[in-house]
Design a protein around this motif. Structure first.
Motif, short mmCIF file in Angstrom:
data_model
loop_
_atom_site.label_atom_id
_atom_site.label_comp_id
_atom_site.label_asym_id
_atom_site.label_seq_id
_atom_site.Cartn_x
_atom_site.Cartn_y
_atom_site.Cartn_z
N MET A 173 -51.87 -12.09 -5.98
CA MET A 173 -52.34 -13.15 -5.09
C MET A 173 -53.75 -12.81 -4.62
N LYS A 174 -54.56 -13.83 -4.50
CA LYS A 174 -55.92 -13.63 -4.02
C LYS A 174 -56.20 -14.60 -2.88
N PHE A 175 -55.91 -14.16 -1.67
CA PHE A 175 -56.17 -14.98 -0.49
C PHE A 175 -57.66 -15.00 -0.20
N THR A 176 -58.16 -16.10 0.31
CA THR A 176 -59.59 -16.20 0.62
C THR A 176 -59.88 -15.95 2.10
N GLN A 177 -58.93 -16.21 2.97
CA GLN A 177 -59.14 -15.98 4.40
C GLN A 177 -57.85 -16.28 5.16
N ILE A 178 -57.84 -15.95 6.43
CA ILE A 178 -56.80 -16.43 7.33
C ILE A 178 -57.34 -17.75 7.87
N LYS A 179 -56.67 -18.85 7.59
CA LYS A 179 -57.17 -20.17 7.95
C LYS A 179 -56.85 -20.55 9.38
N GLU A 180 -55.65 -20.17 9.83
CA GLU A 180 -55.23 -20.47 11.20
C GLU A 180 -54.72 -19.20 11.85
N ILE A 181 -54.88 -19.15 13.15
CA ILE A 181 -54.27 -18.09 13.93
C ILE A 181 -53.81 -18.71 15.24
N CYS A 182 -52.70 -18.22 15.75
CA CYS A 182 -52.11 -18.78 16.98
C CYS A 182 -52.25 -17.84 18.16
N LEU A 183 -52.47 -18.44 19.30
CA LEU A 183 -52.27 -17.78 20.58
C LEU A 183 -51.26 -18.63 21.34
N TYR A 184 -50.46 -17.99 22.14
CA TYR A 184 -49.48 -18.70 22.94
C TYR A 184 -49.94 -18.63 24.39
N ILE A 185 -50.03 -19.80 25.00
CA ILE A 185 -50.67 -19.95 26.30
C ILE A 185 -49.75 -20.70 27.25
N SER A 186 -50.14 -20.79 28.51
CA SER A 186 -49.32 -21.47 29.50
C SER A 186 -49.96 -22.73 30.08
N ASP A 187 -51.25 -22.97 29.78
CA ASP A 187 -51.96 -24.09 30.39
C ASP A 187 -53.00 -24.64 29.42
N LEU A 188 -52.78 -25.86 28.94
CA LEU A 188 -53.70 -26.45 27.96
C LEU A 188 -55.08 -26.71 28.53
N ASP A 189 -55.15 -27.17 29.77
CA ASP A 189 -56.46 -27.45 30.38
C ASP A 189 -57.26 -26.17 30.58
N LEU A 190 -56.60 -25.10 30.98
CA LEU A 190 -57.27 -23.81 31.14
C LEU A 190 -57.78 -23.31 29.78
N ALA A 191 -56.97 -23.50 28.74
CA ALA A 191 -57.40 -23.12 27.39
C ALA A 191 -58.58 -23.96 26.96
N GLU A 192 -58.56 -25.25 27.26
CA GLU A 192 -59.68 -26.12 26.90
C GLU A 192 -60.95 -25.68 27.61
N ASP A 193 -60.85 -25.33 28.89
CA ASP A 193 -62.02 -24.85 29.63
C ASP A 193 -62.56 -23.56 29.03
N PHE A 194 -61.68 -22.62 28.72
CA PHE A 194 -62.12 -21.32 28.24
C PHE A 194 -62.61 -21.38 26.79
N TYR A 195 -61.76 -21.84 25.89
CA TYR A 195 -62.14 -21.82 24.47
C TYR A 195 -63.13 -22.94 24.13
N GLY A 196 -62.96 -24.09 24.74
CA GLY A 196 -63.85 -25.21 24.46
C GLY A 196 -65.19 -25.09 25.17
N ASP A 197 -65.15 -24.82 26.48
CA ASP A 197 -66.40 -24.77 27.26
C ASP A 197 -67.05 -23.39 27.24
N THR A 198 -66.31 -22.37 27.64
CA THR A 198 -66.90 -21.04 27.74
C THR A 198 -67.26 -20.47 26.37
N LEU A 199 -66.32 -20.52 25.42
CA LEU A 199 -66.59 -19.97 24.08
C LEU A 199 -67.21 -21.00 23.13
N GLU A 200 -67.34 -22.23 23.59
CA GLU A 200 -68.04 -23.29 22.86
C GLU A 200 -67.43 -23.62 21.50
#
Length: 130
Positions: free
Chosen positions: A1-28
């Motif tokens: 097998m010849k994989f090219t990359q990891i396409k998705e990775i998961c984190l498990y969180i408790s608050d979608l809005d907080l995740a949106e602020d951090f990953y969307g706004d802070t980490l852009e």
């Protein structure tokens, strides 16, 4: 097998809005999808960061059930020329760097946490290339 990359990775969180602020706004990271009470997904280069509410996905019936607990870890790669600028930008946004690590060939990485306690790392491109 010849994989090219990891396409998705998961984190498990408790608050979608907080995740949106951090990953969307802070980490852009551009948001791809948000489903209230279930998940929020972000574009990260050519990969996708999936953030799920584990109490929901643990009971999944249309997909295989999945969840995790505790401090998860992800390393985000940046171009070598952008490494110091990324570090400065995160510091300016109030992100606390919890650890800096020296690697082979004088490469450095640094660690910080998201609002959920997950351990995130910024690595320069080439750190895993031999």
């Amino acid at each position: 097998m010849k994989f090219t990359q990891i396409k998705e990775i998961c984190l498990y969180i408790s608050d979608l809005d907080l995740a949106e602020d951090f990953y969307g706004d802070t980490l852009e990271m551009p948001m791809i999808s948000k489903v209230s009470g279930r998940h929020i997904f972000f574009r990260c280069g050519t990969s996708v960061l999936l953030c799920f509410i584990p109490e929901v996905t643990a009971k999944e019936t249309s997909l295989p059930a999945h969840y995790a607990k505790g401090k998860q870890h992800i390393a985000f790669e940046v171009n070598k020329k952008d490494y110091l600028q990324t570090k400065s930008k995160l510091l300016a946004k109030g992100i606390n760097i919890t650890h800096e690590q020296g690697w082979r060939d004088n490469l450095q990485s640094f660690y910080f946490e998201d609002p959920f306690g997950h351990v995130l790392e910024i690595v320069p491109k080439g750190i895993w290339e031999y």
